[in-house]
Design a protein around this motif. Structure first.
Motif, PDB file in Angstrom:
ATOM      1  N   TYR A  96       0.871  -1.177   0.000  1.00  0.00           N
ATOM      2  CA  TYR A  96       0.000   0.000   0.000  1.00  0.00           C
ATOM      3  C   TYR A  96       0.906   1.224   0.000  1.00  0.00           C
ATOM      4  O   TYR A  96       1.818   1.328   0.812  1.00  0.00           O
ATOM      5  N   SER A  97       0.679   2.149  -0.922  1.00  0.00           N
ATOM      6  CA  SER A  97       1.586   3.286  -1.057  1.00  0.00           C
ATOM      7  C   SER A  97       0.833   4.593  -1.209  1.00  0.00           C
ATOM      8  O   SER A  97      -0.266   4.639  -1.770  1.00  0.00           O
ATOM      9  N   SER A 142      -3.084   2.044  -3.600  1.00  0.00           N
ATOM     10  CA  SER A 142      -2.636   3.349  -3.130  1.00  0.00           C
ATOM     11  C   SER A 142      -3.765   4.083  -2.420  1.00  0.00           C
ATOM     12  O   SER A 142      -4.952   3.811  -2.639  1.00  0.00           O
ATOM     13  N   MET A 189      -1.547  -0.875  10.461  1.00  0.00           N
ATOM     14  CA  MET A 189      -1.031  -2.179  10.048  1.00  0.00           C
ATOM     15  C   MET A 189      -1.463  -3.297  10.992  1.00  0.00           C
ATOM     16  O   MET A 189      -1.365  -4.472  10.645  1.00  0.00           O
ATOM     17  N   VAL A 247      -2.657  -6.100   3.922  1.00  0.00           N
ATOM     18  CA  VAL A 247      -1.488  -5.359   3.441  1.00  0.00           C
ATOM     19  C   VAL A 247      -0.241  -5.874   4.139  1.00  0.00           C
ATOM     20  O   VAL A 247      -0.211  -6.024   5.362  1.00  0.00           O
ATOM     21  N   ALA A 291       3.446  -0.998   3.979  1.00  0.00           N
ATOM     22  CA  ALA A 291       2.839   0.278   3.603  1.00  0.00           C
ATOM     23  C   ALA A 291       3.897   1.369   3.519  1.00  0.00           C
ATOM     24  O   ALA A 291       4.839   1.393   4.315  1.00  0.00           O
ATOM     25  N   THR A 317       3.674   5.376   3.623  1.00  0.00           N
ATOM     26  CA  THR A 317       2.721   6.457   3.865  1.00  0.00           C
ATOM     27  C   THR A 317       3.398   7.809   3.735  1.00  0.00           C
ATOM     28  O   THR A 317       4.623   7.926   3.821  1.00  0.00           O
TER      29      THR A 317
END
Length: 310
Positions: free
Chosen positions: A98-99, A128, A135, A141, A144, A146
């Motif tokens: 996840y970005s 995204s 988390m 996920v 990540a 962030t």
């Protein structure tokens, strides 16, 4: 038991709504047109409302039908991805990342082909979003990245991805070589990046200047602000990490580089669960990210030092 209609009915509806045709849906699902029509009517009876407006040669989803189609499309995509993962080779690993959107588009995405070539047994599933995620709750996920902040939780490793230089960037065609940079910054159109850690008033104040009060174009993503600057809309105050390709191509240049006070901030953070740090897919991506950014991955990911820029 889950309170959902029969999957066969949902599948028929999704195909008919996506294709806007019972005939095409029947062909795709290897059924007759009457079977599709019957299944759709059964689903409409289940909900107690119409899902399609029937026209001469096509069908059009009602507002309720469109809402259902949007949700089902996402669900079916997840189901398809899950089935594809089962079919992977036994040694294959799926890594859900996840970005932050701009980091995904401007920095991570362009580098992923090289990572996948180096590690063919790891399949990346990238999503995204602008908001940090927890988390400890988002078990779907694995890792990540962030922007701005990261939610500190027990059992979650949070690693700053190094300080990023934030500079005024614009298309070279906006600049006048005959004028001092300070003079030009007072008249050039400015672009706001709404989520940026550094605002234009911050930057002007840090450089002993008064921020102009004229209206500024505004974007809610750094990637959009950078694209607007490339198009000549004005000067974006953005990270050179995110704008590295535009700078390398000469589409953007720093305004008054070396003349203004440099600004650097830790803006991106890497997060993963401590009890999963030993997993090969996690350790591999963490080590690769840190190598690309010139960071020490730290002892949790197989490094030996503090997780700081080299």
């Amino acid at each position: 038991m889950r309170r959902v209609p029969n999957f066969v009915l949902l599948r028929a509806f999704e195909a008919a709504a996506r294709l806007e045709s019972f005939t095409l849906a029947a062909s795709e699902l290897h059924l007759t047109q009457s079977a599709i029509s019957h299944q759709v009517r059964e689903l409409e009876d289940y909900f107690g409302r119409k899902l399609f407006v029937r026209r001469n040669r096509r069908v059009e989803p009602t507002p309720e039908g469109r809402r259902l189609l949007e949700s089902l499309s996402r669900v079916f995509d997840v189901i398809e991805a899950a089935c594809n993962e089962v079919a992977l080779a036994p040694q294959a690993q799926v890594l859900a990342v996840y970005s932050a959107p701009s980091f995904a588009v401007k920095w991570l995405g362009p580098r992923l082909p090289a990572f996948m070539q180096q590690h063919p047994d790891i399949t990346i599933r990238l999503s995204s979003g602008a908001e940090p995620i927890d988390m400890t709750l988002a078990r779907e996920v694995d890792l990540a990245i962030t922007y701005g902040t990261a939610q500190a939780r027990a059992g979650v490793i949070v690693t700053p991805l190094g300080k990023e230089r934030i500079l005024p960037l614009c298309s070279p065609r906006l600049l006048d070589d005959g004028l001092p940079a300070r003079t030009q910054m007072q008249s050039l159109p400015l672009i706001d990046s709404q989520l940026s850690r550094v605002t234009w008033p911050d930057w002007f104040d840090a450089n002993g200047m008064v921020c102009p009060t004229r209206p500024r174009a505004s974007f809610d993503r750094g990637a959009l602000a950078i694209s607007a600057a490339v198009d000549g809309m004005g000067v974006a105050l953005e990270s050179i990490r995110l704008a590295e390709r535009e700078l390398a191509r000469g589409d953007l240049v720093p305004v008054g580089e070396g003349e203004f006070r440099p600004v650097a901030r830790e803006t991106h953070f890497l997060c993963y669960r401590q009890n999963e740090a030993h997993l090969p897919k996690i350790a591999t991506l963490v080590a690769w990210l840190c190598a690309e950014l010139g960071l020490d991955p730290g002892p949790e990911a197989g490094g030996t030092g503090a997780r700081r820029p080299k």
